[in-house]
Write a protein that holds these residues in place. Structure first.
Motif, short mmCIF file in Angstrom:
data_model
loop_
_atom_site.label_atom_id
_atom_site.label_comp_id
_atom_site.label_asym_id
_atom_site.label_seq_id
_atom_site.Cartn_x
_atom_site.Cartn_y
_atom_site.Cartn_z
N ALA A 97 -19.52 -12.46 50.20
CA ALA A 97 -18.66 -12.27 51.52
C ALA A 97 -17.78 -11.50 52.48
O ALA A 97 -17.75 -10.99 53.42
CB ALA A 97 -17.26 -14.20 51.49
N LEU A 98 -17.02 -10.84 50.99
CA LEU A 98 -16.39 -9.74 51.75
C LEU A 98 -17.58 -8.47 51.37
O LEU A 98 -16.45 -7.79 52.14
CB LEU A 98 -15.11 -9.61 50.64
N GLY A 99 -18.14 -8.51 51.20
CA GLY A 99 -19.20 -6.93 50.64
C GLY A 99 -18.71 -6.47 49.61
O GLY A 99 -19.02 -5.33 49.63
N TYR A 100 -17.92 -6.85 48.81
CA TYR A 100 -17.60 -6.51 46.97
C TYR A 100 -18.63 -7.22 46.44
O TYR A 100 -18.88 -7.64 46.26
CB TYR A 100 -16.57 -6.31 46.92
N ARG A 101 -18.69 -5.88 45.32
CA ARG A 101 -19.49 -6.64 43.90
C ARG A 101 -18.69 -6.84 43.33
O ARG A 101 -17.28 -6.69 43.05
CB ARG A 101 -19.84 -5.19 43.43
N HIS A 102 -18.99 -8.36 42.29
CA HIS A 102 -18.38 -8.49 40.99
C HIS A 102 -17.24 -8.21 40.58
O HIS A 102 -18.12 -7.49 39.80
CB HIS A 102 -18.52 -10.11 41.32
N PRO A 103 -15.86 -7.79 39.88
CA PRO A 103 -15.83 -7.33 38.71
C PRO A 103 -16.41 -7.71 37.63
O PRO A 103 -16.64 -9.10 36.94
CB PRO A 103 -14.34 -7.93 38.01
N ARG A 104 -17.14 -6.61 36.87
CA ARG A 104 -18.01 -6.76 35.21
C ARG A 104 -17.13 -6.14 34.27
O ARG A 104 -17.47 -4.49 34.77
CB ARG A 104 -19.55 -6.54 35.65
N ALA A 105 -16.80 -5.99 33.24
CA ALA A 105 -16.55 -5.69 32.44
C ALA A 105 -17.81 -4.24 31.77
O ALA A 105 -19.20 -5.07 31.72
CB ALA A 105 -16.17 -6.30 30.85
N PRO A 106 -18.16 -3.12 31.55
CA PRO A 106 -18.46 -2.87 30.43
C PRO A 106 -19.53 -3.26 29.44
O PRO A 106 -18.72 -3.89 28.82
CB PRO A 106 -18.10 -1.01 30.43
N GLY A 107 -20.87 -3.35 29.67
CA GLY A 107 -21.33 -4.29 28.71
C GLY A 107 -21.53 -5.53 28.49
O GLY A 107 -22.39 -6.57 27.83
N ASN A 108 -21.18 -6.05 29.66
CA ASN A 108 -21.21 -7.57 30.05
C ASN A 108 -22.45 -7.92 30.64
O ASN A 108 -22.70 -7.32 31.41
CB ASN A 108 -19.71 -7.66 30.17
N ALA A 109 -22.47 -8.93 30.37
CA ALA A 109 -24.54 -9.61 30.89
C ALA A 109 -23.64 -10.44 32.15
O ALA A 109 -24.80 -11.19 32.80
CB ALA A 109 -25.31 -10.12 29.76
N ILE A 110 -22.61 -10.94 32.01
CA ILE A 110 -22.48 -11.41 32.98
C ILE A 110 -21.02 -11.05 33.76
O ILE A 110 -20.04 -9.73 32.78
CB ILE A 110 -21.40 -13.06 32.53
N ASN A 111 -20.13 -12.15 34.96
CA ASN A 111 -19.44 -12.42 35.56
C ASN A 111 -18.18 -11.99 35.40
O ASN A 111 -18.16 -12.93 34.57
CB ASN A 111 -19.29 -12.22 36.83
N GLU A 112 -17.23 -11.25 35.30
CA GLU A 112 -16.26 -11.06 34.61
C GLU A 112 -15.05 -12.56 35.32
O GLU A 112 -15.21 -13.11 36.72
CB GLU A 112 -15.34 -10.01 35.03
N VAL A 113 -14.28 -13.21 34.05
CA VAL A 113 -13.30 -14.03 35.12
C VAL A 113 -12.43 -13.87 35.41
O VAL A 113 -11.66 -13.10 34.66
CB VAL A 113 -12.74 -15.59 34.02
N MET A 114 -12.46 -14.11 37.03
CA MET A 114 -10.85 -12.84 37.32
C MET A 114 -9.62 -13.89 37.05
O MET A 114 -9.92 -15.17 36.81
CB MET A 114 -10.99 -12.71 38.43
N THR A 115 -8.56 -13.01 37.02
CA THR A 115 -6.99 -13.58 36.52
C THR A 115 -5.76 -13.23 37.92
O THR A 115 -6.55 -12.90 38.78
CB THR A 115 -6.49 -13.55 35.57
N THR A 116 -5.03 -14.32 37.70
CA THR A 116 -4.08 -13.46 38.83
C THR A 116 -3.05 -13.86 38.07
O THR A 116 -3.18 -13.99 36.60
CB THR A 116 -3.30 -14.87 40.05
N ASP A 117 -2.28 -13.02 37.78
CA ASP A 117 -0.74 -12.79 36.99
C ASP A 117 0.05 -13.37 36.72
O ASP A 117 0.59 -13.87 35.27
CB ASP A 117 0.04 -11.04 37.47
N PHE A 118 0.23 -14.49 37.99
CA PHE A 118 1.05 -15.67 37.96
C PHE A 118 0.55 -16.83 38.37
O PHE A 118 -0.16 -16.76 39.93
CB PHE A 118 3.00 -15.75 37.96
N LEU A 119 1.14 -17.82 37.94
CA LEU A 119 0.45 -19.13 38.58
C LEU A 119 1.79 -19.83 38.37
O LEU A 119 2.60 -20.47 37.29
CB LEU A 119 -0.23 -20.10 38.42
N ILE A 120 2.63 -19.97 39.16
CA ILE A 120 4.09 -20.40 39.24
C ILE A 120 4.01 -22.23 39.63
O ILE A 120 3.72 -22.21 40.74
CB ILE A 120 5.53 -19.43 39.96
N THR A 121 5.25 -22.72 39.06
CA THR A 121 5.64 -24.21 39.69
C THR A 121 6.71 -24.44 40.28
O THR A 121 7.74 -23.53 39.55
CB THR A 121 5.25 -25.20 38.53
#
Length: 150
Positions: A97-121
């Motif tokens: 939707a934003l017009g960007y490529r999804h992150p993919r690590a070199p050599g990976n055949a699938i898109n990366e699982v993106m993470t956030t640094d912290f999920l805080i309760t």
């Protein structure tokens, strides 16, 4: 230096979930990615939580410093680091939707699982809620500009 590379495949993702990665809270939580899964530019930190005893995994001095701020905040009930943004199809939709490529690590055949640094309760006057936080050095913001598809 990393002991091994984290090369994601659909099977590896399923295996990580089966092993308990990104599940649970408090002492039972295991971060999606951990120090030693891959090399990073910053120093990695493994810090034992003073409340739960669980080992937290951080990939920079900034993440470790922010953890200490959170650990001593009275309103913070739980800190989960390197929290995955599932399902991957949601992050694929957002990047598209934003017009960007999804992150993919070199050599990976699938898109990366993106993470956030912290999920805080957090517990405050309005009740208990979750807050996602991502910390990055200012100089890192400039060099991580995403490539537009168009």
């Amino acid at each position: 230096m990393a002991r091994k590379a984290l090369k994601l495949t659909e099977k590896k993702i399923a295996d990580m979930i089966q092993a308990g990665r990104s599940q649970g809270e408090g002492a039972d939580y295991q971060p999606w990615i951990q120090v030693g899964n891959f090399s990073s530019e910053g120093r990695g930190h493994r810090i034992a939580d003073i409340h739960t005893g669980r080992i937290h995994h951080f990939f920079s001095d900034l993440e470790a410093s922010y953890y200490y701020i959170l650990a001593w905040a009275d309103q913070v009930i739980d800190i989960r680091e390197q929290y995955p943004l599932f399902p991957v199809s949601d992050t694929e939709d957002i990047t598209q939707a934003l017009g960007y490529r999804h992150p993919r690590a070199p050599g990976n055949a699938i898109n990366e699982v993106m993470t956030t640094d912290f999920l805080i309760t957090v517990q405050d006057a309005s009740g208990t809620h979750l807050e996602a936080r991502h910390v990055k050095y200012e100089k890192g913001l400039e060099k991580t500009k995403r490539n537009r598809k168009t």
